[in-house]
Design a protein around this motif. Structure first.
Motif, PDB file in Angstrom:
ATOM      1  N   MET A   1     141.401  -0.943 -20.390  1.00  0.00           N
ATOM      2  CA  MET A   1     141.075  -1.120 -18.979  1.00  0.00           C
ATOM      3  C   MET A   1     141.825  -2.326 -18.449  1.00  0.00           C
ATOM      4  SD  MET A   1     139.364  -2.690 -16.348  1.00  0.00           S
ATOM      5  CE  MET A   1     138.556  -3.971 -17.295  1.00  0.00           C
ATOM      6  N   MET A   2     142.403  -2.173 -17.267  1.00  0.00           N
ATOM      7  CA  MET A   2     143.118  -3.274 -16.621  1.00  0.00           C
ATOM      8  C   MET A   2     142.761  -3.278 -15.138  1.00  0.00           C
ATOM      9  SD  MET A   2     147.233  -3.969 -16.358  1.00  0.00           S
ATOM     10  CE  MET A   2     147.396  -3.844 -18.136  1.00  0.00           C
ATOM     11  N   LEU A   3     142.320  -4.433 -14.653  1.00  0.00           N
ATOM     12  CA  LEU A   3     141.981  -4.591 -13.239  1.00  0.00           C
ATOM     13  C   LEU A   3     142.925  -5.616 -12.637  1.00  0.00           C
ATOM     14  CD1 LEU A   3     139.988  -3.896 -10.905  1.00  0.00           C
ATOM     15  CD2 LEU A   3     138.652  -5.889 -11.637  1.00  0.00           C
ATOM     16  N   VAL A   4     143.632  -5.219 -11.582  1.00  0.00           N
ATOM     17  CA  VAL A   4     144.621  -6.082 -10.943  1.00  0.00           C
ATOM     18  C   VAL A   4     144.266  -6.251  -9.473  1.00  0.00           C
ATOM     19  CG1 VAL A   4     147.058  -6.374 -10.358  1.00  0.00           C
ATOM     20  CG2 VAL A   4     146.408  -5.308 -12.533  1.00  0.00           C
ATOM     21  N   GLU A   5     144.280  -7.488  -9.003  1.00  0.00           N
ATOM     22  CA  GLU A   5     144.078  -7.765  -7.581  1.00  0.00           C
ATOM     23  C   GLU A   5     145.415  -7.638  -6.872  1.00  0.00           C
ATOM     24  OE1 GLU A   5     142.792 -11.567  -4.788  1.00  0.00           O
ATOM     25  OE2 GLU A   5     141.851 -11.328  -6.753  1.00  0.00           O
ATOM     26  N   LEU A   6     145.489  -6.747  -5.895  1.00  0.00           N
ATOM     27  CA  LEU A   6     146.745  -6.457  -5.216  1.00  0.00           C
ATOM     28  C   LEU A   6     146.975  -7.313  -3.983  1.00  0.00           C
ATOM     29  CD1 LEU A   6     146.710  -2.543  -5.431  1.00  0.00           C
ATOM     30  CD2 LEU A   6     147.780  -4.177  -7.009  1.00  0.00           C
ATOM     31  N   THR A   7     145.917  -7.749  -3.339  1.00  0.00           N
ATOM     32  CA  THR A   7     146.050  -8.566  -2.137  1.00  0.00           C
ATOM     33  C   THR A   7     145.135  -9.782  -2.255  1.00  0.00           C
ATOM     34  OG1 THR A   7     144.340  -7.289  -0.988  1.00  0.00           O
ATOM     35  CG2 THR A   7     146.614  -6.580  -0.688  1.00  0.00           C
ATOM     36  N   ALA A   8     145.404 -10.780  -1.459  1.00  0.00           N
ATOM     37  CA  ALA A   8     144.598 -12.005  -1.457  1.00  0.00           C
ATOM     38  C   ALA A   8     144.164 -12.321  -0.035  1.00  0.00           C
ATOM     39  CB  ALA A   8     145.407 -13.168  -2.023  1.00  0.00           C
ATOM     40  N   PRO A   9     143.026 -13.006   0.127  1.00  0.00           N
ATOM     41  CA  PRO A   9     142.585 -13.358   1.478  1.00  0.00           C
ATOM     42  C   PRO A   9     143.573 -14.297   2.162  1.00  0.00           C
ATOM     43  CG  PRO A   9     140.832 -13.699  -0.147  1.00  0.00           C
ATOM     44  CD  PRO A   9     142.091 -13.483  -0.902  1.00  0.00           C
ATOM     45  N   ALA A  10     143.801 -14.077   3.440  1.00  0.00           N
ATOM     46  CA  ALA A  10     144.638 -14.998   4.207  1.00  0.00           C
ATOM     47  C   ALA A  10     143.919 -16.328   4.365  1.00  0.00           C
ATOM     48  CB  ALA A  10     144.944 -14.397   5.581  1.00  0.00           C
ATOM     49  N   ILE A  11     144.687 -17.398   4.495  1.00  0.00           N
ATOM     50  CA  ILE A  11     144.075 -18.714   4.646  1.00  0.00           C
ATOM     51  C   ILE A  11     143.212 -18.774   5.900  1.00  0.00           C
ATOM     52  CG2 ILE A  11     146.039 -19.705   5.893  1.00  0.00           C
ATOM     53  CD1 ILE A  11     145.482 -22.327   4.327  1.00  0.00           C
ATOM     54  N   GLU A  12     143.551 -17.955   6.913  1.00  0.00           N
ATOM     55  CA  GLU A  12     142.775 -17.940   8.155  1.00  0.00           C
ATOM     56  C   GLU A  12     141.359 -17.416   7.929  1.00  0.00           C
ATOM     57  OE1 GLU A  12     147.054 -17.853   8.985  1.00  0.00           O
ATOM     58  OE2 GLU A  12     145.756 -16.506   7.816  1.00  0.00           O
ATOM     59  N   ALA A  13     141.161 -16.639   6.856  1.00  0.00           N
ATOM     60  CA  ALA A  13     139.837 -16.089   6.580  1.00  0.00           C
ATOM     61  C   ALA A  13     138.954 -17.066   5.806  1.00  0.00           C
ATOM     62  CB  ALA A  13     139.963 -14.788   5.787  1.00  0.00           C
ATOM     63  N   LEU A  14     139.540 -18.130   5.279  1.00  0.00           N
ATOM     64  CA  LEU A  14     138.772 -19.092   4.486  1.00  0.00           C
ATOM     65  C   LEU A  14     138.071 -20.096   5.407  1.00  0.00           C
ATOM     66  CD1 LEU A  14     141.416 -19.850   1.711  1.00  0.00           C
ATOM     67  CD2 LEU A  14     139.494 -18.256   1.586  1.00  0.00           C
ATOM     68  N   PRO A  15     136.860 -20.537   5.032  1.00  0.00           N
ATOM     69  CA  PRO A  15     136.104 -21.470   5.884  1.00  0.00           C
ATOM     70  C   PRO A  15     136.539 -22.921   5.683  1.00  0.00           C
ATOM     71  CG  PRO A  15     134.802 -20.930   3.962  1.00  0.00           C
ATOM     72  CD  PRO A  15     136.069 -20.123   3.846  1.00  0.00           C
ATOM     73  N   VAL A  16     137.828 -23.180   5.964  1.00  0.00           N
ATOM     74  CA  VAL A  16     138.351 -24.537   5.758  1.00  0.00           C
ATOM     75  C   VAL A  16     137.628 -25.527   6.670  1.00  0.00           C
ATOM     76  CG1 VAL A  16     140.399 -25.995   5.929  1.00  0.00           C
ATOM     77  CG2 VAL A  16     140.581 -23.686   4.972  1.00  0.00           C
ATOM     78  N   ALA A  17     137.435 -25.154   7.943  1.00  0.00           N
ATOM     79  CA  ALA A  17     136.735 -26.054   8.868  1.00  0.00           C
ATOM     80  C   ALA A  17     135.298 -26.274   8.410  1.00  0.00           C
ATOM     81  CB  ALA A  17     136.765 -25.470  10.279  1.00  0.00           C
ATOM     82  N   GLY A  18     134.669 -25.217   7.912  1.00  0.00           N
ATOM     83  CA  GLY A  18     133.302 -25.369   7.418  1.00  0.00           C
ATOM     84  C   GLY A  18     133.219 -26.297   6.230  1.00  0.00           C
ATOM     85  N   LEU A  19     134.191 -26.224   5.329  1.00  0.00           N
ATOM     86  CA  LEU A  19     134.200 -27.138   4.182  1.00  0.00           C
ATOM     87  C   LEU A  19     134.484 -28.560   4.639  1.00  0.00           C
ATOM     88  CD1 LEU A  19     134.052 -27.698   1.177  1.00  0.00           C
ATOM     89  CD2 LEU A  19     136.458 -27.018   0.983  1.00  0.00           C
ATOM     90  N   ARG A  20     135.380 -28.725   5.615  1.00  0.00           N
ATOM     91  CA  ARG A  20     135.660 -30.068   6.135  1.00  0.00           C
ATOM     92  C   ARG A  20     134.392 -30.683   6.742  1.00  0.00           C
ATOM     93  NH1 ARG A  20     139.941 -28.903   8.699  1.00  0.00           N
ATOM     94  NH2 ARG A  20     141.504 -29.853   7.345  1.00  0.00           N
ATOM     95  N   ASP A  21     133.635 -29.872   7.481  1.00  0.00           N
ATOM     96  CA  ASP A  21     132.375 -30.368   8.046  1.00  0.00           C
ATOM     97  C   ASP A  21     131.368 -30.676   6.943  1.00  0.00           C
ATOM     98  OD1 ASP A  21     133.446 -30.067  10.564  1.00  0.00           O
ATOM     99  OD2 ASP A  21     132.447 -28.139  10.956  1.00  0.00           O
ATOM    100  N   HIS A  22     131.298 -29.813   5.949  1.00  0.00           N
ATOM    101  CA  HIS A  22     130.364 -30.011   4.839  1.00  0.00           C
ATOM    102  C   HIS A  22     130.646 -31.330   4.119  1.00  0.00           C
ATOM    103  CE1 HIS A  22     127.569 -28.524   1.722  1.00  0.00           C
ATOM    104  NE2 HIS A  22     128.396 -29.089   0.854  1.00  0.00           N
ATOM    105  N   LEU A  23     131.942 -31.659   4.007  1.00  0.00           N
ATOM    106  CA  LEU A  23     132.346 -32.890   3.331  1.00  0.00           C
ATOM    107  C   LEU A  23     132.310 -34.103   4.262  1.00  0.00           C
ATOM    108  CD1 LEU A  23     135.398 -31.455   1.363  1.00  0.00           C
ATOM    109  CD2 LEU A  23     133.237 -32.220   0.368  1.00  0.00           C
TER     110      LEU A  23
END
Length: 204
Positions: free
Chosen positions: A1-23
């Motif tokens: 069995m082999m599982l491969v991730e073909l695509t990755a989330p765009a940086i725009e979809a990541l909660p960077v602003a939320g993490l900045r606020d959290h920190l």
């Protein structure tokens, strides 16, 4: 069995602003957002997402995967190793000579938050020839944007990414899972079913 991730989330979809606020990192009209800091925060978020997905078997942000099997775990139904699965784009069978044949029909997706399945339309899934394999291309995830992620999993990611940020100077510190994060993801954890011998009817 082999599982491969073909695509990755765009940086725009990541909660960077939320993490900045959290920190509680500084922002303001007179403070330009630092590109290097943004990239670093995105890296901590990706690491936290990968860790939580590995612990739960749940894909947070939708992306595409390819599963390769030498044979079906059970010809009456193949569990998919990730959830939730939104769609199966392709099922293809490759014979021992390398000839690829798309499987049109003969299967259907049963969506489930714990254990999505590829089930036959008739009695059995299409036969995998000796020396060949089957590939299943599918999309999994709660949604393409962060507001699609369940609140407890989203909070767990922020907490874990914050821990990675705080411990970034200490090599090897990312191996420990904080108790608060473990508590948040506990209800989402499920037994991972990553395939097995064809015809096995046991349930993990």
């Amino acid at each position: 069995m082999m599982l491969v991730e073909l695509t990755a989330p765009a940086i725009e979809a990541l909660p960077v602003a939320g993490l900045r606020d959290h920190l509680r990192l500084g922002t303001g009209f007179d403070m330009a957002v630092d590109a290097a800091e943004t990239a670093a925060l995105a890296g901590f978020l990706r690491a936290a997402i990968a860790t939580i997905e590995a612990r739960t078997g749940k894909v947070l942000l939708t992306r595409q995967f390819r599963l390769r099997l030498e044979e079906w775990r059970d010809p009456e139904g193949q569990p998919l190793p990730l959830a939730p699965v939104g769609s199966v784009e392709r099922v293809e069978i490759t014979d021992a000579a390398g000839v690829v044949v798309p499987v049109e029909g003969g299967w259907r997706l049963v969506q489930d938050t714990q254990r999505p399945m590829l089930l036959p339309v008739g009695a059995w899934l299409p036969t995998v020839p000796s020396g060949g394999f089957v590939t299943v291309t599918f999309s999994a995830g709660f949604g393409p944007w962060w507001d699609s992620v369940p609140a407890d999993l989203a909070q767990a990611v922020l907490m874990l990414a914050a821990r990675y940020h705080e411990d970034r100077s200490f090599e090897g510190s990312q191996g420990a899972m904080p108790f608060g994060v473990s508590a948040l993801i506990e209800r989402w954890r499920s037994v991972r079913v990553l395939g097995g011998r064809g015809g096995s009817r046991g349930r993990a």
